[in-house]
Enzyme design. Structure first.
Site, PDB file in Angstrom:
ATOM      1  CG  HIS A  69      44.224  44.113 121.930  1.00 36.37           C
ATOM      2  ND1 HIS A  69      44.758  43.087 122.681  1.00 36.37           N
ATOM      3  CD2 HIS A  69      42.963  44.264 122.386  1.00 36.37           C
ATOM      4  CE1 HIS A  69      43.871  42.651 123.550  1.00 36.37           C
ATOM      5  NE2 HIS A  69      42.758  43.364 123.389  1.00 36.37           N
ATOM      6  CG  ASP A  98      40.802  46.510 124.125  1.00 39.57           C
ATOM      7  OD1 ASP A  98      40.422  45.406 123.662  1.00 39.57           O
ATOM      8  OD2 ASP A  98      40.936  46.702 125.341  1.00 39.57           O
ATOM      9  CG  HIS A 118      42.787  40.006 126.618  1.00 40.77           C
ATOM     10  ND1 HIS A 118      42.696  39.403 125.392  1.00 40.77           N
ATOM     11  CD2 HIS A 118      42.019  41.129 126.564  1.00 40.77           C
ATOM     12  CE1 HIS A 118      41.906  40.139 124.613  1.00 40.77           C
ATOM     13  NE2 HIS A 118      41.483  41.185 125.298  1.00 40.77           N
ATOM     14  CG  HIS A 121      37.803  42.571 121.755  1.00 40.93           C
ATOM     15  ND1 HIS A 121      37.815  41.315 122.328  1.00 40.93           N
ATOM     16  CD2 HIS A 121      38.836  43.240 122.309  1.00 40.93           C
ATOM     17  CE1 HIS A 121      38.811  41.238 123.201  1.00 40.93           C
ATOM     18  NE2 HIS A 121      39.441  42.395 123.210  1.00 40.93           N
ATOM     19  CD  GLU A 178      41.821  44.270 130.118  1.00 48.32           C
ATOM     20  OE1 GLU A 178      41.644  43.129 129.643  1.00 48.32           O
ATOM     21  OE2 GLU A 178      41.182  45.274 129.747  1.00 48.32           O
ATOM     22  CD  GLN A 228      35.819  38.350 127.156  1.00 50.93           C
ATOM     23  OE1 GLN A 228      35.818  39.052 126.158  1.00 50.93           O
ATOM     24  NE2 GLN A 228      36.457  38.694 128.259  1.00 50.93           N
TER      25      GLN A 228
HETATM   26 FE   FE2 Z   1      40.946  43.184 124.516  1.00 53.23          FE
END
Ligand code: FE2
Length: 424
Positions: free
Chosen positions: A55, A307, A208, A57, A211, A150
């Site tokens: 995971h 992450d 995701h 970005h 969260e 996103q």
């Molecule tokens: Fe993430």
């Protein structure tokens, strides 16, 4: 004749042996007396399969402070800040930053990364940039790219069309963010549609999911249901699941068997979860990380993810999966020898299983990818966040780091050199 022999290393399961490498593959794991073009002495050191991050970005990494920092430290301000940033970033800039991160990853023995790529941008320049990065690093890092809406599949007016376009361009995995849709109902609908999209295309799912600190967030329930309904067992991962920390215990006792039955895995991101969640709490303050040990006790595969590194959500980070596991083991209170060793397994074998990596591991026939650590065993590697002395990817030595020895000149003591903080 082997290309490389790694002599006398200790494997994570405690075996002491040699590893022979030929044409990019592991071709022997046994005591070897033959020659090789290169022999590496790993006596007393841990030889592990490479680290894996399920995971990340990569499109946002190393943008910290541009155009400003996240003052509140929350997920929502981070998303807003990223929204400003992605308008002004260029493809070349994104590629350069991502490649720098991949250099760091290679030096840390992190040789497989699943990265979410924002698809909420009509130009899809992030998608274009990350596809180029995937191509450039393919000989030494396995990069899986997730189509990640996103700003919400339905909340953002063009996200759905752009996510489909991104998958058509060659992204590998279907992502989502149901807790960021306008309503719980929209979130559930997004989970359903995205899972159907993955099933139709024969792709994996990594969302995701939940969260937040909201104890009523229930998207994991829908995700498990859709995985079951569509026969996606073993192909769906739920990232974060921080709301589970706050859920009612009775409800969780019903939920965990459903997740296990659906073959859905989970990834906790302890550095980011502990930093971002619980920001509205006073005291006592929630930890904001999901129930790791409890899921594992139900047979659910759980990994640790990095992450973020130097981006709108997190101002630190080094591509070191041992840092990630070290934080995770503290927050989850995984302190027994078995649990500590499991934390190492999570950033190697378990994460590889979540990503569905073929030919991973230390066995004959596997890709010859491994890392030699300045530690005697997995627990010592975690305690020291040990130096990666040598990293081999697909049969090629790609990184070396000097051992961290300390030369001591202490009053009243003979001068000596010690392996830094090692007990052996
Ligand atoms: Fe993430």
């Amino acid at each position: 004749m082997f290309d490389i022999i790694v002599k006398g290393g200790t494997l994570p399961d405690g075996r002491v042996t040699d590893i022979g490498i030929t044409d990019g593959r592991i071709t022997a794991i046994e005591p070897l007396e033959t020659n090789a073009r290169e022999t590496i002495d790993a006596t007393g050191d841990l030889v592990s399969p490479p680290f894996v991050d399920p995971h990340f970005h990569l499109d946002a990494t190393q943008s910290y402070g541009t155009p400003r920092i996240n003052a509140s430290g929350t997920l929502l301000e981070g998303i807003g800040l990223w929204g400003e940033l992605k308008q002004v970033m260029t493809i070349d800039d994104m590629i350069a930053r991502a490649l720098t991160y991949c250099d760091w990853a290679a030096s840390m023995g992190l040789l497989a990364i699943r990265s979410h790529v924002d698809t909420c941008d009509d130009t899809l320049k992030g998608v274009e940039a990350m596809l180029e990065v995937r191509e450039q690093v393919k000989d030494y890092i396995d990069l899986q790219l997730v189509a990640f809406p996103q700003d919400g599949l339905y909340r953002d007016p063009t996200a759905r069309a752009n996510t489909i376009r991104a998958l058509d361009m060659g992204l590998d995995v279907v992502g989502g963010i149901p807790h960021f849709e306008r309503t719980m109902a929209d979130g559930a609908a997004s989970v359903r549609e995205l899972c159907e999209m993955a099933a139709t295309r024969g792709l994996r799912v990594d969302m995701h999911c939940d969260e937040s600190d909201d104890p009523m967030s229930r998207h994991i329930e829908t995700l498990a249901y859709e995985a079951q309904r569509l026969g996606l067992h073993g192909r769906v991962n739920a990232s974060h699941l921080t709301s589970m920390h706050s859920m009612d215990n009775y409800y969780v006792s019903k939920l965990l068997p459903l997740i296990a039955e659906a073959g859905v895995s989970a990834v906790a991101n302890p550095l980011i979860n502990i930093m971002i969640q619980g920001r509205q709490d006073t005291f006592p303050k929630r930890r904001g990380m999901t129930r790791v040990k409890e899921m594992q006790a139900h047979g659910i595969t759980v990994g640790w993810g990095q992450d973020c590194v130097l981006d709108p959500w997190y101002s630190l980070g080094t591509a070191d999966m041992l840092d990630v596991a070290f934080m995770g083991m503290h927050v989850a209170q995984m302190s027994s020898p078995d649990e500590m060793a499991r934390c190492f397994d999570m950033v190697t074998q378990q994460n590889a299983a979540i990503m569905g990596l073929d030919d991973y591991g230390l066995h004959v026939g596997a890709n010859a990818s491994l890392v030699i650590l300045d530690a005697a065993d997995p627990i010592e590697a975690l305690r020291l966040r040990a130096a990666r002395l040598c990293v081999i990817s697909k049969g090629r030595i790609i990184s070396r780091t000097p051992r961290m020895d300390a030369s001591l000149s202490l009053p009243g003591r003979p001068e000596t050199t010690r392996r830094r903080h090692r007990t052996s």
